[in-house]
Design an enzyme around this catalytic site. Structure first.
Site, PDB file in Angstrom:
ATOM      1  N   TYR A 141       0.825  -1.205   0.000  1.00 54.03           N
ATOM      2  CA  TYR A 141       0.000   0.000   0.000  1.00 54.03           C
ATOM      3  C   TYR A 141       0.866   1.264   0.000  1.00 54.03           C
ATOM      4  O   TYR A 141       0.463   2.296  -0.513  1.00 54.03           O
ATOM      5  CB  TYR A 141      -0.892   0.043   1.251  1.00 54.03           C
ATOM      6  N   LYS A 186       2.957 -15.279   3.279  1.00 54.05           N
ATOM      7  CA  LYS A 186       3.172 -16.062   2.063  1.00 54.05           C
ATOM      8  C   LYS A 186       4.667 -16.361   2.016  1.00 54.05           C
ATOM      9  O   LYS A 186       5.388 -15.988   1.077  1.00 54.05           O
ATOM     10  CB  LYS A 186       2.681 -15.264   0.846  1.00 54.05           C
ATOM     11  N   ASP A 219      -3.142 -18.178   1.232  1.00 54.46           N
ATOM     12  CA  ASP A 219      -4.108 -18.885   0.381  1.00 54.46           C
ATOM     13  C   ASP A 219      -4.846 -19.950   1.191  1.00 54.46           C
ATOM     14  O   ASP A 219      -6.067 -20.093   1.103  1.00 54.46           O
ATOM     15  CB  ASP A 219      -3.435 -19.476  -0.873  1.00 54.46           C
ATOM     16  N   ASP A 243      -6.516  -6.837   4.217  1.00 52.46           N
ATOM     17  CA  ASP A 243      -7.599  -6.184   3.479  1.00 52.46           C
ATOM     18  C   ASP A 243      -8.492  -7.241   2.850  1.00 52.46           C
ATOM     19  O   ASP A 243      -9.716  -7.212   2.979  1.00 52.46           O
ATOM     20  CB  ASP A 243      -7.008  -5.267   2.399  1.00 52.46           C
ATOM     21  N   ASP A 247     -12.510  -8.751   4.310  1.00 52.69           N
ATOM     22  CA  ASP A 247     -13.777  -8.736   3.561  1.00 52.69           C
ATOM     23  C   ASP A 247     -14.370 -10.137   3.524  1.00 52.69           C
ATOM     24  O   ASP A 247     -15.577 -10.321   3.677  1.00 52.69           O
ATOM     25  CB  ASP A 247     -13.562  -8.234   2.117  1.00 52.69           C
TER      26      ASP A 247
HETATM   27  C1  IPM Z   1     -10.425  -1.015   3.910  1.00 47.76           C
HETATM   28  C2  IPM Z   1     -10.631  -0.427   2.550  1.00 47.76           C
HETATM   29  C3  IPM Z   1      -9.453   0.483   2.237  1.00 47.76           C
HETATM   30  C4  IPM Z   1      -8.202  -0.376   2.208  1.00 47.76           C
HETATM   31  C5  IPM Z   1      -9.601   1.302   0.919  1.00 47.76           C
HETATM   32  C6  IPM Z   1     -10.871   2.124   0.906  1.00 47.76           C
HETATM   33  C7  IPM Z   1      -8.397   2.163   0.664  1.00 47.76           C
HETATM   34  O1  IPM Z   1     -10.809  -1.424   1.583  1.00 47.76           O
HETATM   35  O2  IPM Z   1     -10.318  -0.249   4.882  1.00 47.76           O
HETATM   36  O3  IPM Z   1     -10.353  -2.249   4.014  1.00 47.76           O
HETATM   37  O4  IPM Z   1      -7.887  -1.005   1.190  1.00 47.76           O
HETATM   38  O5  IPM Z   1      -7.527  -0.419   3.234  1.00 47.76           O
HETATM   39 MG    MG Z   2     -10.913  -3.370   2.386  1.00 39.83          MG
END
Ligand code: IPM
Ligand code: MG
Length: 363
Positions: A141, A186, A219, A243, A247
């Protein structure tokens, strides 16, 4: 005397402003009940800041954040700003970096009453309760980026110090929970991951040998989150892996709209935001789920203001509302964002925290 807390609110884009109002309503209800006063300052970030000021993180916003005891952020981003010179996301990344918020904490818990909403069968998700520690200011990042007509690169860098400081947090949290850390990397491919594994292994031996440590590849972890999510207690990982995995983890309980997060650093104010993002497709229609935002306000009370009873009260109120059948559209129900918020606020007025929430210590 009423204790006063200065909170900076960054509503941002999409559903951000709607859920920011919800978080504020929850804090105000806590203030009423526990005799505390929250004083809010609102500032621009993301696309909203690009529209108003031509940049995604104006200096005035950074100053407003530095003045605060804690910061709430709604969400940033949306199709409106895609392809533009400045991206809304840069505002959020810049804020994390500027404030030194290197640890992103994402708890994942399943509500019994929502198990049928989970994409997984009951026997897999019942009782899931883990927390992810995602490194937030390093890795690909923030590494050097290059781009020409033929080639692009994002360099992934990690220093020993960057790995150490989040590792300490994850081990300390595990001690206060079920005593297990899964460090995700990884290491079969990436040099940064080999360093990551070495540092985690060394700190474990030096200071945390009472905690059970396992190393896992990213993975395989993506698979285990579906196959055996109950097997996790504390997940520790780098920025990009965290990240993606968070999700994935957030839908186990039925909806990403429920997931809260806290971004913490060495000492200054923390940043509290729902995981769900700006959801531009449903923005402005009063249909989004305010729970991720309201639970983020609870994390703000716990980690930022050290008000554990108040934090646990919000969590108990959310749980009660769910038990009573309150559902937004993402959970198959009909309540709007405002109605769901009002329902939770009513519960905040009388909820008694029942389950002992996990108290985390940042030794
Ligand atoms: C999160 C989001 C952010 C990230 C984006 C909006 C930059 O996806 O907080 O997980 O990738 O960190
Ligand atoms: Mg995110």
């Amino acid at each position: 005397m009423t204790a006063t807390h200065a909170i900076t609110i960054l509503p941002g884009d999409g559903v951000g402003p709607e859920v920011a109002i919800a978080a504020r309503a929850a804090l105000d209800a806590i203030g009423e009940r526990f005799n505390r006063r929250f004083v809010y300052e609102t500032a621009l970030i993301g696309g909203a800041a690009i529209d108003a000021a031509g940049e995604s993180l104006p200096l005035a916003t950074i100053e407003a954040c530095r003045r605060a005891e804690a910061i709430f952020l709604g969400a940033v981003g949306g199709p409106k700003w895609e392809g533009g010179k400045v991206r809304p996301e840069q505002g959020l990344l810049g804020l994390r970096k500027t404030l030194g918020l290197f640890a992103n904490v994402r708890p994942m818990r399943i509500y019994d009453a929502l198990i049928t909403q989970s994409p997984l069968k009951r026997e897999y998700v019942e009782g899931v309760d883990f927390v992810m520690f995602r490194e937030l200011t390093g890795g690909s990042y923030f590494g050097a980026k290059q781009r020409d007509a033929e080639k692009a690169s994002d360099s992934c860098d990690y220093s020993v110090t960057e790995i150490e400081r989040i590792t300490h947090m994850a081990f300390a949290a595990a001690r206060a929970r079920r005593g297990k850390v899964t460090s995700v990397d990884k290491a079969n491919v990436l040099e940064t991951s080999r360093l990551w594994r070495e540092v985690v292994t060394r700190l474990h031996a030096e200071r945390y040998s009472d905690v059970k440590l396992e190393h896992a590849l990213v993975d395989s972890t993506a698979m285990q989150l579906i196959r055996n999510p109950r097997g996790f207690d504390v997940i520790l990982t780098e920025n990009m892996f965290g990240d993606i995995l968070s999700d994935e983890a957030s839908v186990l309980g039925g909806s990403i709209g429920m997931a809260p997060s806290a971004s913490l650093g060495a000492g200054g104010p923390g940043l509290y935001e729902p995981v769900h993002g700006s959801a531009p497709d449903i923005a402005g229609r009063d249909i989004c789920n305010p729970i991720g935002a309201i639970l983020s306000a609870a994390l703000m009370l716990r980690y930022g203001l050290k008000l554990e009873t108040e934090a646990a009260t919000i969590e108990a109120a959310v749980q009660a509302a769910i038990q009573q059948g309150a559902r937004t559209a993402d959970l198959g129900g009909e309540l709007g964002c405002r109605a769901m918020t009002a329902w939770i606020v009513e519960n905040i007025e009388r909820a008694e925290p029942t389950q002992q929430t996990v108290q985390m210590h940042w030794a």
